[in-house]
Each structure stands twice: as C-alpha cells, then as structure tokens.
Design an enzyme around this catalytic site. Sequence first.
Site, short mmCIF file in Angstrom:
data_model
loop_
_atom_site.label_atom_id
_atom_site.label_comp_id
_atom_site.label_asym_id
_atom_site.label_seq_id
_atom_site.Cartn_x
_atom_site.Cartn_y
_atom_site.Cartn_z
CG HIS A 136 34.23 -42.01 29.40
ND1 HIS A 136 33.74 -41.28 28.33
CD2 HIS A 136 33.67 -41.44 30.50
CE1 HIS A 136 32.94 -40.33 28.77
NE2 HIS A 136 32.88 -40.40 30.08
CG ASP A 138 34.33 -42.60 25.18
OD1 ASP A 138 34.06 -43.66 25.77
OD2 ASP A 138 34.20 -41.47 25.68
N GLY A 188 28.41 -36.18 33.60
CA GLY A 188 27.09 -36.81 33.80
C GLY A 188 26.32 -36.91 32.50
CB SER A 224 29.84 -39.23 29.84
OG SER A 224 30.83 -38.28 29.80
N GLY A 225 28.02 -40.49 27.48
CA GLY A 225 27.29 -41.68 27.05
C GLY A 225 25.97 -41.33 26.40
C1 4AZ Z 1 32.24 -35.75 31.55
O1 4AZ Z 1 33.07 -35.69 32.45
C2 4AZ Z 1 32.26 -34.70 30.48
N1 4AZ Z 1 32.39 -30.45 27.94
C3 4AZ Z 1 31.44 -34.80 29.39
C4 4AZ Z 1 31.47 -33.82 28.42
C5 4AZ Z 1 32.32 -32.77 28.53
C6 4AZ Z 1 33.14 -32.64 29.61
C7 4AZ Z 1 33.12 -33.61 30.61
C8 4AZ Z 1 32.32 -31.74 27.44
O2 4AZ Z 1 31.37 -36.62 31.51
#
Ligand code: 4AZ
Length: 837
Positions: A641, A694, A786, A788-789
Amino acid sequence: MDPMDGGMRYTPGSSDKDWDTAVTFLPASDNKKLEKKRGPGKVGIVVGLVILAAVLALIIGLLVWHFHFRKDLKLQKIYTGSLRITNQVFVDAYENPDSTEFKDLANQVMDQLKSMYSESPEMSKYYITSRVQAFSEGSVIAYYESEFAVPVGKDAAVDRAVSSLSEMYSNKIRRVQQGPLVFDHVVSSALDTRLFSKARTSTRFAQHARSSAEEIVKSPGFPDQPYTPNSFVQWQLRGDPGHVLKLSFDTFNLEKNCSNDFVRVYDSLVAMDKYLMAEKCGFYSPSNPLTFISSRNVMLVTFVTNEEENFPGFRARVTQISRESPEIACGGKLSGSSGIFTSPNFPSYYPASTTCQWDIEVPDGKFIKLKFPKFMVSTGSPNCPEDNVQIVGKSTLCGQQPANTMVPVNSNKVTVVFKSDSSQVDRGFSATYEVFEPSDPCPDQFQCDNKRCVSLSVRCDGWNDCGDSTDEKNCKCDASMIQCRNGFCKPMFWRCDSVNDCGDDTDELNCGCKIGEFKCKNDQCVSEKLKCDGNPDCKDGSDEEGCTRGDICQASTFACSNGKCITKLKPMCDGQDDCGDNSDESNCDCGKKAYSKSRIVGGQEADVGEFPWQVSLHVKNTAHVCGASVISDRWLVTAAHCVQDDAKIKYAQPGTWEAYLGLHRQKEKQLATKRYLKQIIPHPYYNAYTYDNDIALMELDLPVTFSATIQTICLPAATDVFPAGETVTISGWGATREGGAGAPVLQKANVRVINGTVCNELMGGQITSRMTCAGILTGGVDACQGDSGGPMSLFTNDRMFLAGVVSWGDGCARRNKPGIYTNVPKFRAWIKEKTGV
Ligand code: 4AZ
C-alpha cells in the site's frame, strides 16, 4: 637482622630446579650388557636393581620436594594503596615521576611503608618492595603498589594483615612515626590478578585536562582498527585543584563478556577496588550516554583485553569541571507546590563519595507526594548500606525501583538525602514532588494500595494500572467481562485466546471448539490445520502428540533443501544442522545487531543501531513516508500500500523514492546511507480494498555495505507461525498518536501477537490468513501512520526475524483494535522467487 630480609625471596622456577637435582637417573653405560639373554642372569639382576634404585630415588625426590620445598612455593601478590601525607604541601613537580622532588618524596614514602609493614610479622616476612605511582593534592596523597611473595595458602592471612593495618591508620589509631612523613588515611587492597598478568603488554599514560583543553582517552588502534589483544592500558587522569573530572564516552563497543575485555573507571590514581566506580564491557549507544564524574581532581581508567575477539573499542573525552559548577551541584531548598530534582549527572552516572540533601517544604496544610520516575542506585544488599536515598523519617531506597515509585509523606516538610560511597556508582534517580490534600490523596482518581492514583476509568478494565493490581481487585464484572476465579475481570473477547489473562487460567478453561478446530488437552482450541504441523500450537503441545511422519510431512513444517521435513520447533539459524544438509542453517548472516545493545504510539526511542535493518522511505527531496526492512545488500521489503500511485504522486515508480539506511534521527539524513531504487515489485494479488497481500519488494540501484547501523533482518521460514501471546517488536518513525506528527527519532515498542479468531471478531471479519494481528488490547501501544512498510520483528535463536510488515489498523492504539501486519512466512517463496534471498 633487618626484618625485611627475613624469609625466602620468590625465585621463579626455583622449585623446578630443586626437583631436578633431587632426582638422579643412573646411567646405563654399556648397552650390550643390557641385551636380553635367556633367563635373567647376572646382568639382568644388576639392571633390575638399577631400575629399582631409580624408582626409589624418584619417589624420595618427590616426597622431599612435596614436604620441604613446596611450602616455599610463593605467589606474587600486589597490593595497591593510597595514603595521605599530612605534613607536606603539594608542588607541581610531584606530577612528574622523573622530577627530583617526586623521586625524593617517593623514596621517603617507600622507606616508611617498609617500616610500617615491619610492624606486622605476616607482612614483614613476605614483603618485597613498593613503588610509588603518583601523587596528587590534598595535602599530598601518595598512590603506591606494594609487592609481596606469599607462600601458597598464606595469602588470606596477608590480606587480613594489610586490611587491619589500613583500618588502624584510617581510623587514626596509629600514625607512622618512623620517618619525617606523617601518614593518615592509609587504604590498600589486593590488586585483581587480571590487571597484572605477565601475558599482557602493559602501557601507561598520564594526562592532565585543563579548562581550556580537553584530553582524549581511546583504545589502542581506535578508530582505524580493532583494539589489540592481550593488552593492559591505564590512563592516569588529572585536573587542576578545585576541579573534578568528567569522562564522557562517545563510542563504547567492546566484547560482551566482561571476563574477557573490560574498562574500569576508578575514583583514584591507582587501581583499588575500594574506589572502583564501574567496570564496563559490551556496547553503549551514544543515545544512552556513558559519563563518569570523579569526586576529586583525579581519575584512573584501565582497559584489559584478552587474546580473543577484538572489537572497535572506545573513545572518551576528559574535561575538568569546577567543584562549584551547577553541572554537579545537588541538594538545596525546594518549595512551591511541585518541583523536580535529580541525582548529580543524571541520567548518567553519579559521582562516588557524594552527599546531597534536599529540604522540601510545601504550603502549610498540604502533604507531599514524592515520585521517582527513574531510580537506579547501586547496592550490594537490601538494607542499602552503600549508596542510598533516605526520605528522612520515612524510608530508605536503593537498588533498582519500579518506574514511578511513589512515597507519600504526611507532612508539608520532608528532607531527602542521597549518599554514594567510594565505589560502584549507578545512573541515579529523577524525582518529582507535588502536594496533595490530606483528606483527599487522589482527587477524582482511584487510590491504589501502593498509594498511586490512577484514573477511575481504568478501574476493573482488566489491566493492572496500579502496579499492585489493586485497581483490578474486588471488581463486579459486567456482562462484557469474564469473571476470573481470582476476582479479576477481563474483557470477554480475551476468553479462549490462548493467553492466560486472568492469571489463574479461568479465561482459557472450558473453551468449546468449533468445527474445524482441534481441542487441546488443556481445553484450548486451535485450527485443525495446525495439528501435526511441527509447531506446538496448544500451550501443552498436545496438537503435536501422536503424529506420524506421514502427517508431519503433509502438514506444513520446515522443508529442508534435501527434501527432509523437520518437526523441531524453530530449527532455523539455531546453530544446529537439523536437516543434515545444513539448509536450516544457511542464510543466517542476518538479524544481528552489530552492538550488543537505539513513534509508534506508546513506544520509546530506539538506541542507535538497535534496528539496523530499519529503512526510512522518503519521496525524493521531501519527507519520510513509509518504513521498510533490509533483507540483503540490494533488496528491501515494504508494504504494497506504500507503493500505490495516487492522484498526485507516482508512488509505484522507483524514481519517486529515496531510501535511507542506517538512519536514526530524521534530521540526520546526512549520516545515513542513501539509495535510489532500481525497481519496485508489489505483490500481484495486493488488494487495495482489503489490504490483503500487503507486501512489496524494492531493489536498490546500488548494493549497500553492511556496518554497525546497516544489517539484514532474517526472513522466517514459510512454515513459521507466531502463536498468540508471543512478544514482537515494532519500529518506525510513524505518528506518536492517532492523527499526530511523525517521530523525529526512531521509536520501538513491544506488542503481543493476538489470536487470529479473536482478532477477526474485533476487526469485523476483515482478517485473512495473510495477516497477523498484534497489539495491546487495552490500547496505548501500536503502530501508526508512517510506520507502514516497516518491520514487526521477532527475536528467536539469538537473532531478529521479519515476522510481519506494518500494514493497517482501525486508528492507532485504540482499545480492542490491534495493529494488522502482513504475515511474512506466507510470502517466503514469493520473496525467494523475486529476489533470490
Ligand atoms: C498507517 O496509516 C497505519 N494501528 C499503520 C498502522 C496502523 C494504522 C495506520 C495500525 O500507516
């Protein structure tokens, strides 16, 4: 006779010589005569007698050696000490061991030490010599070494004699009369044999820090090469009178095991245990400062290495600080209705031989609540005889206390005294004080038995907020809670999730199993598919009982390259060749921190180098967007994503991105390794609506060189499963609260894997087998925007594995809303196919 000349001197090897002369083999002069004839004959008898005589001589020789000479076998014993010369004044020339002034005074000290030792028969018999190592101010303090040759078995008696002599002089029961010098405060103790081993090359430095110029102390070869083996280096450090010394390590990276290589810091100019502030080895991150402060204008640093494994070493700055400097000031009068105070040099090590007193007075009619957010005060025993914090009239604290230890004082005045003795310092404490109404110690809050106040909303919520669980006792559980037998209430959806939340297992008992589930012997339910898969999914392992090899190979297990299936739990990289072809031990050069020891919501700052596989993905020339993990010198793993185009930015294009490896602070990009991307491979089945699959791979334009801050994380086996309750670590520069800004410094937090069925219920049925849930269900700790990944790392077999990739969640750190992570084992084959890793 001079008493010092009595007794036998130690001569290395003398006992061997004695043994040689005592045993004499008779020569066999004519070999022909010794040739075997038929029957023994005359010659045979002679030879027999000769051999008999030789054996007898050998036995007698051994007995003589044992009973006569062995008792004279002597050990070299060195005592280090310091004494104060009260009738002399320090002159600058005493700093230079080659000056006449130094030599004259040293000779006098040595003479008087000799006569001092002559007072004790134990010492006079075995005394060899003394050497003065240094002088310092106050009137004049002499630092010396005395050498004794002590017969085996007598060393304890000599130790006792030396310490009782020190006691007599220190307590001024005696003063040395036999010479022009008047001594008091004589302190000495045996030198650790590791510090004078002959196998080591020994080097000594003397350095004087001035206000205008700092001095540098560094391990031999630093920073260009690892430190040298078998060495003993000491640095005698001085400052000007009226100053103390501050030793600040900016790099410290030694072998983990302190019995091999270590640095010692003394509050003295000779190595004496009584003044040993600390012994250190292993790694200290620059974000976890390691500084020491002396109590006077001298300090000694020693560094010992053995023959094995040499590490980068250390470097420290030596500065002098005026005794009056606020940097080391402590104590005083505190007033108002709240305030803070800390031990000197907090959060680094407090000085030895220090006393600080704080007199706190709050407005009349109010009481004082003391809180210690951090408390580490060195101690050897529970009644705090060494370093301690005394809350006068209340209690004395020492050792390591839990965070936010609270001490209520039923008065508007209190005195707090901090004392450190001459040795073993620690990081000290931070403290706050605030007032409370005597009639209402916890306004609008719940008062725990340990006197802490917690929000009323956390009462009976299943979580131990007080620290002593009193907020969870005597609870009436409503329908949404499990009534545990021990009186606690826990959220209903924690029932049958394989985690003993009640503490007495009530929440894990009588769990009926659904179709497709296997009932473990302990009543737990696990997916039928997990039976005989080589991993114990039931807590009692009953899902792996009675399995035949056929079952095991059908079900998922570790597949060796040679086709063998392994039933052992976590065979990868455990140092054992379980497959027979070593395929379970290949690709194991990963997941190790170069150092032995670095937001995420509810986390804390990582140490530098704690997550060397963590990558920060920036859209070129802008800011951090996503995290990623290093899996080889050319490949990163991130979330699919993160690499989906939107209306404005072409996230799917490699040219959009720059990757920062080895980054710690977002502001310090220049210290990190920057790479552009050659290609991005998102998973072909990534579903942008459900976030299923993902995961994405990124190839770097140029390979990176691994270093202390850039390393790969291990990839788990395709068959790895992470049972509910397992602790995993998440890291990233994401928001520190929902909707908040990203973290400037890399954050880390521990969360627990949550049972997939429970998670699916909590997340409205959106969980697939390609997802793993992890979090803290009471909320407060989670990944966020932020992150993520980035990696969800699992520590197994002494290394970190990439268990998951931060993917999505319902907000951040909300109650009953775990974070959702891409389940990396499910993509192991795809990663191998695309990257070869
Ligand atoms: C995001 O938007 C995100 N609480 C990553 C992890 C979580 C929520 C949002 C988990 O990158």
